[in-house]
Design a protein around this motif. Structure first.
Motif, mmCIF file in Angstrom:
data_model
loop_
_atom_site.group_PDB
_atom_site.id
_atom_site.type_symbol
_atom_site.label_atom_id
_atom_site.label_comp_id
_atom_site.label_asym_id
_atom_site.label_seq_id
_atom_site.Cartn_x
_atom_site.Cartn_y
_atom_site.Cartn_z
ATOM 1 N N VAL A 31 -16.773 -14.455 0.545
ATOM 2 C CA VAL A 31 -16.622 -14.138 -0.884
ATOM 3 C C VAL A 31 -17.977 -13.787 -1.489
ATOM 4 N N ASP A 32 -19.003 -14.569 -1.157
ATOM 5 C CA ASP A 32 -20.345 -14.256 -1.654
ATOM 6 C C ASP A 32 -20.805 -12.885 -1.177
ATOM 7 N N GLU A 33 -20.425 -12.525 0.038
ATOM 8 C CA GLU A 33 -20.859 -11.240 0.611
ATOM 9 C C GLU A 33 -20.179 -10.059 -0.064
ATOM 10 N N ILE A 34 -18.854 -10.142 -0.263
ATOM 11 C CA ILE A 34 -18.141 -8.983 -0.823
ATOM 12 C C ILE A 34 -17.926 -9.106 -2.331
ATOM 13 N N GLY A 35 -18.145 -10.285 -2.901
ATOM 14 C CA GLY A 35 -18.129 -10.450 -4.347
ATOM 15 C C GLY A 35 -16.916 -11.136 -4.927
ATOM 16 N N PHE A 36 -15.725 -10.839 -4.416
ATOM 17 C CA PHE A 36 -14.490 -11.407 -4.958
ATOM 18 C C PHE A 36 -13.358 -11.087 -3.996
ATOM 19 N N LEU A 37 -12.307 -11.914 -4.032
ATOM 20 C CA LEU A 37 -11.267 -11.782 -3.009
ATOM 21 C C LEU A 37 -9.991 -12.488 -3.450
ATOM 22 N N PRO A 38 -8.858 -11.800 -3.470
ATOM 23 C CA PRO A 38 -7.580 -12.482 -3.697
ATOM 24 C C PRO A 38 -7.261 -13.433 -2.544
ATOM 25 N N LEU A 39 -6.475 -14.450 -2.838
ATOM 26 C CA LEU A 39 -6.075 -15.390 -1.797
ATOM 27 C C LEU A 39 -5.023 -14.780 -0.880
ATOM 28 N N PHE A 40 -4.034 -14.097 -1.472
ATOM 29 C CA PHE A 40 -2.917 -13.585 -0.689
ATOM 30 C C PHE A 40 -2.942 -12.062 -0.551
ATOM 31 N N LYS A 41 -2.283 -11.594 0.493
ATOM 32 C CA LYS A 41 -2.138 -10.159 0.756
ATOM 33 C C LYS A 41 -1.589 -9.461 -0.486
#
Length: 240
Positions: A31-41
């Motif tokens: 998450v730190d690397e790409i910035g943000f991320l949803p939990l689910f598909k």
């Protein structure tokens, strides 16, 4: 996560796949690397924690392997923000990228300014104002203090979700209730706080100097950079 032939199906990586995320710390680091991320598909291929973990241990309660349990550990860590940030669904935002989400989603307004401009509902205000005297609150405490429930305000979960989407609230932890004897009982319950209390006002307001539309484009471009198949329609669906 999807329903296929009446069954819930998780979409993850094979257990021996070298790219599989194996621990909650690895997930935080990504998450730190790409910035943000949803939990689910979701609509954007690969843009979720689900698709980069194993499907074998979800909802097992094993803190070593269960990504559903990891979300509790990640929220508790305070290293990244957790909440319903993506099309009213759960996900993570890094400390570096949170200011841009706050500027975009708040449209440059602190909550009080939003209220003064008559852009916020009375129910939202009743929830947000509870954090003037509390650093964090269990969801059931917040619901009661804000006057929701029987013979009170309605749609508590919906208003809390809206406030997370607007980045005025985050899920700070998940904890079991404690009964009168001091014994923990039941399933872990969400504990809410504000990003200002998590990281300070300087972080939450860190991108206020730029136009909200500029912050929006930064966010969209970051996804395009990491997930090159994402279309504008998909970006709007997941990130607006």
């Amino acid at each position: 996560m999807a329903v296929e032939n009446g069954e819930w199906i998780m979409h993850g990586l094979e257990w021996d796949n070298p790219y599989r995320i194996r621990t909650y710390v690895e997930l935080i680091n990504w998450v730190d690397e790409i910035g943000f991320l949803p939990l689910f598909k979701n609509e954007i291929e690969g843009f979720s924690a689900e698709e980069h973990t194993s499907d074998q241990f979800w909802w097992t309660g094993d803190p070593e392997q269960d990504p559903w349990k990891w979300r509790e550990l990640i929220a508790r860590s305070g290293r990244v923000a957790y909440g319903k940030f993506f099309n009213k669904k759960a996900g993570f935002i890094s400390k570096e990228w949170f200011p841009y989400f706050a500027n975009y989603r708040r449209d440059g307004y602190d909550f009080e300014a939003r209220w003064d401009e008559e852009l916020a509902s009375a129910r939202s205000k009743k929830i947000v104002e509870q954090f003037a005297n509390h650093e964090e609150l269990y969801s059931f405490e917040l619901k009661k203090l804000a006057g929701f429930g029987k013979n009170g305000e309605k749609n508590f979960e919906g208003v809390v979700t809206e406030l997370q989407m607007q980045t005025y609230l985050v899920a700070r932890d998940f904890r079991q209730k404690v009964n009168k004897k001091g014994v923990k009982c039941g399933w872990p319950v969400a504990v809410y706080s504000t990003p200002e209390q998590l990281w300070g006002y300087e972080v939450a307001a860190g991108a206020y100097a730029e136009e909200p539309t500029t912050s929006k484009e930064r966010i969209f471009e970051q996804v395009r950079r990491n997930f090159q198949g994402a279309t504008e329609k998909q970006l709007m669906k997941v990130l607006r």
